[in-house]
Enzyme design. Structure first.
Site, PDB file in Angstrom:
ATOM      1  N   HIS A   1       3.372   6.969  -6.806  1.00 18.70           N
ATOM      2  CA  HIS A   1       2.697   8.208  -7.198  1.00 18.70           C
ATOM      3  C   HIS A   1       3.693   9.365  -7.184  1.00 18.70           C
ATOM      4  CE1 HIS A   1      -1.567  10.213  -6.908  1.00 18.70           C
ATOM      5  NE2 HIS A   1      -0.969  10.474  -8.040  1.00 18.70           N
TER       6      HIS A   1
ATOM      7  N   HIS B   1       1.781   4.737  -2.796  1.00 23.98           N
ATOM      8  CA  HIS B   1       1.997   6.181  -2.634  1.00 23.98           C
ATOM      9  C   HIS B   1       3.365   6.577  -3.178  1.00 23.98           C
ATOM     10  CE1 HIS B   1      -1.569   7.066  -0.329  1.00 23.98           C
ATOM     11  NE2 HIS B   1      -1.254   6.261   0.661  1.00 23.98           N
TER      12      HIS B   1
ATOM     13  N   HIS C   1       0.830  -1.209   0.000  1.00 23.04           N
ATOM     14  CA  HIS C   1       0.000   0.000   0.000  1.00 23.04           C
ATOM     15  C   HIS C   1       0.868   1.264   0.000  1.00 23.04           C
ATOM     16  CE1 HIS C   1      -3.504   2.553   1.196  1.00 23.04           C
ATOM     17  NE2 HIS C   1      -2.541   3.262   1.772  1.00 23.04           N
ATOM     18  N   GLU C   2       1.791   1.341   0.956  1.00 25.65           N
ATOM     19  CA  GLU C   2       2.605   2.551   1.049  1.00 25.65           C
ATOM     20  C   GLU C   2       3.489   2.740  -0.176  1.00 25.65           C
ATOM     21  OE1 GLU C   2       2.014   4.824   3.093  1.00 25.65           O
ATOM     22  OE2 GLU C   2       0.627   3.648   4.314  1.00 25.65           O
TER      23      GLU C   2
END
Length: 686
Positions: free
Chosen positions: A478, A475, A471-472
């Protein structure tokens, strides 16, 4: 006064502008802040007082270029106050946070500067700007208006006072929570009480106790959510209760770390600020600038899902109650029992439990052969560890990231272990924001809170921790894949209810067969996770959604309750307000407490998610729909990754977020994939 040898005095000459952590000391921050504030104020005055007519270049672009020294020191400082703080940094944070709020107000409430911005905005159609520049002008004008630029002087003065106090209170909440979390870590005298934990988890608890000077004992550190991961394994019911009680008590003990008055004051001041800005409450103010558009839309989604989630949780509770009664006749299921008996169900029904899985989830292998591997297959990225580059803590690892053609892309820092100087939870931050205008490439960091094993022992993860790592890193992608001109739009600089979307999409690769078989290997033998366990993981993916959805919705609805208060509302008792809000929302289940209770709800009282915790489920609508697109188009393929990168990840905030989604997906999102994923039906959730 800042001296020339201060590491912040000039831009870093390290690769990608990595801050020179080996030269930065606590004493460098205060003078760098002073110089940065002075320099930026002078730059703003020069822009606002420019005798030349306002142009996009001499006003909007000039604003983008301004404040580089202040930005350099701020971005390092606030990363450290989250990841590796100390009393010196905490004292400086308490002093500097309200000053930074006042500085921001001085910019946005500068009448001459706003006049130039407004004049450009009013003739924007005549400026012949490219799309990204036009969107920047739109966003700058919106930001000034939302900061109160159009208000009368008395209202602006009140805003300044509100913002300064809110900044100080947010810092106080964060520091109280860190101290109380450390203070409430559960100390265990006898290893026999830890039955159910794996040997490496017991060793990590022993190491944590040693670090506190409690030799021969075991320390169970607390993670941020209410439900602690250890509760799934601990066989000792009394110890489970101790752990849960400690977790739930954070910030709520009437001691020097108590957060009740702090958070009530924060909520009241936010409500007053919203009223000054012309909104009925803080939630309306925040969400007006998000993709949801209105607080009614955000709450509507939560309320639509709540009845079905609660019904599923009640069914799950019945099954767990029967298991508890076999062990403890006449006992009633309590919150500290839930995870333990849910793990038993998972073991019996799916032949899965954390003890079986953890030997296959070794941290380095998860990162290199899982997280990095998926990024390589999708986007062509490669990762080389740079032991020669400095980091801010010995546990932090630095990787150089190269693009598919071998060209340098940026740096990725991994900070995976928990420590007393680090706040709870997991997050991504940047040390350098990608920007074509400034010629900067990204430096991003992921923070997790994994218990550190004794030296020489492997770091074995739970399934939830593996999910968090993927999940992290979503980010991080991104930020790393950002390709924008203006720093305002870099990477994750998107609406709060859109920012979780790419990270949630990246979770899908964790269980993608090709990725899973590449990283899920026994840390001793190298044998892959047995095929029957792989199948079971897929089958078990939906088990427990009643609990997880309900605890999340309870927290999200609690956030909306706090931030739906008007300026005339007063909360005299935080506990009673919280209980009434959960009851009204229909999510007051004694066995399923909110993921975060008010006194340790850091996301909304000291983080950036005030009135925005709904963002996770809002983003998950997009995420689930995107997962279907990947599946329909062949999954883990470069052309799929390139399309997602080109149309969405690389764009950052340089266009309307939903326009970016439609460009990627070809249509608006549909909710059915989310309902299916979480085991909900349209009829149940209507």
């Amino acid at each position: 006064m800042m001296t020339p040898d201060n590491p912040f005095a000039t831009a870093s000459d390290l690769p990608f502008g990595l801050p020179p952590f080996d030269r930065i000391t606590d004493e460098h921050f205060a003078p760098a802040f002073e110089a940065g504030l002075t320099e930026h104020a002078a730059e703003i005055e020069a822009i606002a007082g420019n005798p030349e007519p306002a142009t996009f270049e001499n006003t909007i672009v000039a604003l983008e270029r301004s404040g580089r020294l202040l930005h350099r020191v701020s971005i390092v400082f606030f990363n450290l106050t989250s990841s590796d703080t100390n009393p010196v940094l905490q004292r400086l944070q308490a002093d500097i946070a309200p000053r930074l709020a006042a500085h921001s107000d001085a910019i946005h409430l500068n009448p001459d500067l706003f006049a130039r911005v407004r004049e450009l905005y009013e003739r924007r159609e005549l400026l012949a700007l490219d799309p990204e520049s036009a969107w920047l002008l739109e966003r700058v004008h919106t930001d000034f208006r939302r900061a109160g630029a159009g208000l009368a002087e008395p209202d602006q003065q009140r805003l300044r006072l509100l913002n300064e106090e809110l900044s100080a209170l947010s810092t106080e909440f964060q520091e109280n929570l860190l101290r109380d979390t450390n203070d409430l870590a559960v100390l265990v005298d006898d290893a026999a009480e830890l039955a159910g934990l794996s040997p490496d988890a017991i060793a990590a608890a022993g190491e944590a106790a040693n670090a506190r000077g409690e030799h021969g004992k075991y320390l169970l550190n607390l993670s941020l959510p209410t439900s602690q991961p250890l509760l799934a394994s601990l066989e000792n019911r009394a110890l489970r209760e101790r752990v849960f009680t400690a977790s739930s008590a954070r910030g709520n003990r009437g001691n020097d770390n108590d957060n009740n008055a702090v958070l009530a004051r924060i909520a009241a001041l936010r409500a007053e600020r919203a009223a000054v800005l012309g909104y009925p409450h803080h939630a309306a103010y925040v969400i007006a600038d998000q993709t949801a558009g209105t607080s009614e839309a955000a709450v509507g989604l939560l309320e639509r899902l709540a009845p079905a989630a609660v019904a599923n949780a009640r069914r799950e509770a019945e099954e767990l109650q029967s298991l508890l009664e076999r062990d403890v006749p006449g006992a009633r299921l309590e919150p500290w029992d839930w995870a333990f008996y849910a793990e038993r169900v998972r073991k019996a029904r799916y032949d899965l439990d954390d003890a079986t899985l953890r030997p296959y989830f070794e941290l380095d292998r998860v990162i290199r052969d899982g997280v990095f591997y998926a990024a390589n297959r999708l986007y062509g990225l490669s990762f080389t560890e740079r032991h020669d580059l400095p980091a801010y803590h010995p546990d932090v690892r630095v990787f150089e990231v190269s693009d598919a053609d071998g060209s340098p892309l940026g740096l990725f820092l991994g900070d995976y272990y928990t420590r007393d100087s680090k706040r709870g939870g997991a997050w991504m931050n940047t040390f350098v924001d990608e920007s074509g205008l400034l010629g900067e490439r990204p430096v991003v960091v992921n923070n997790l809170n994994i218990a550190k094993p004794p030296s020489g022992e492997p770091t074995l993860l739970t399934l939830d921790e593996v999910t968090t790592a993927f999940h992290e890193f979503g980010h991080a992608l991104h930020g790393l894949l950002s390709a924008v001109r203006y720093p305002t739009f870099s990477g994750t600089s998107v609406p709060r209810d859109f920012v979780e979307y790419p990270s949630q999409v990246n979770e899908m690769w964790m269980l993608w067969p090709e990725v899973l078989t590449n990283y899920a290997r026994h840390y001793r033998t190298g044998e892959p996770l047995p095929s029957h366990l792989v199948d079971r993981l897929q089958e078990a993916a939906q088990y427990g959604e009643g609990f997880s959805t309900t605890e999340y919705l309870a927290a999200a609805l609690l956030d909306q309750a706090w931030h739906g208060l008007s300026a005339d509302d007063r909360v005299e008792n935080v506990g009673r307000f919280e209980a009434a809000a959960l009851e009204k929302a229909g999510v007051a289940l004694p066995t399923v407490p909110p993921r975060y209770r008010s006194t340790y709800f850091a996301h909304v009282f000291s983080g950036g998610y005030s009135a925005g915790y709904y963002s996770y489920i809002w983003s998950e609508v997009l995420d689930a729909d995107t997962v279907e697109w990947f599946k329909e188009n062949g999954g883990l393929k470069r052309e799929n990754g390139d399309h997602f990168r080109r149309e969405l990840l690389s764009r950052g905030g340089s266009l309307d977020s939903m326009a970016a989604y439609r460009s990627f997906r070809g249509r608006d999102p549909e909710i059915q994939p989310l309902l299916t994923r979480r085991g909900l039906t349209v009829e149940e959730s209507a």
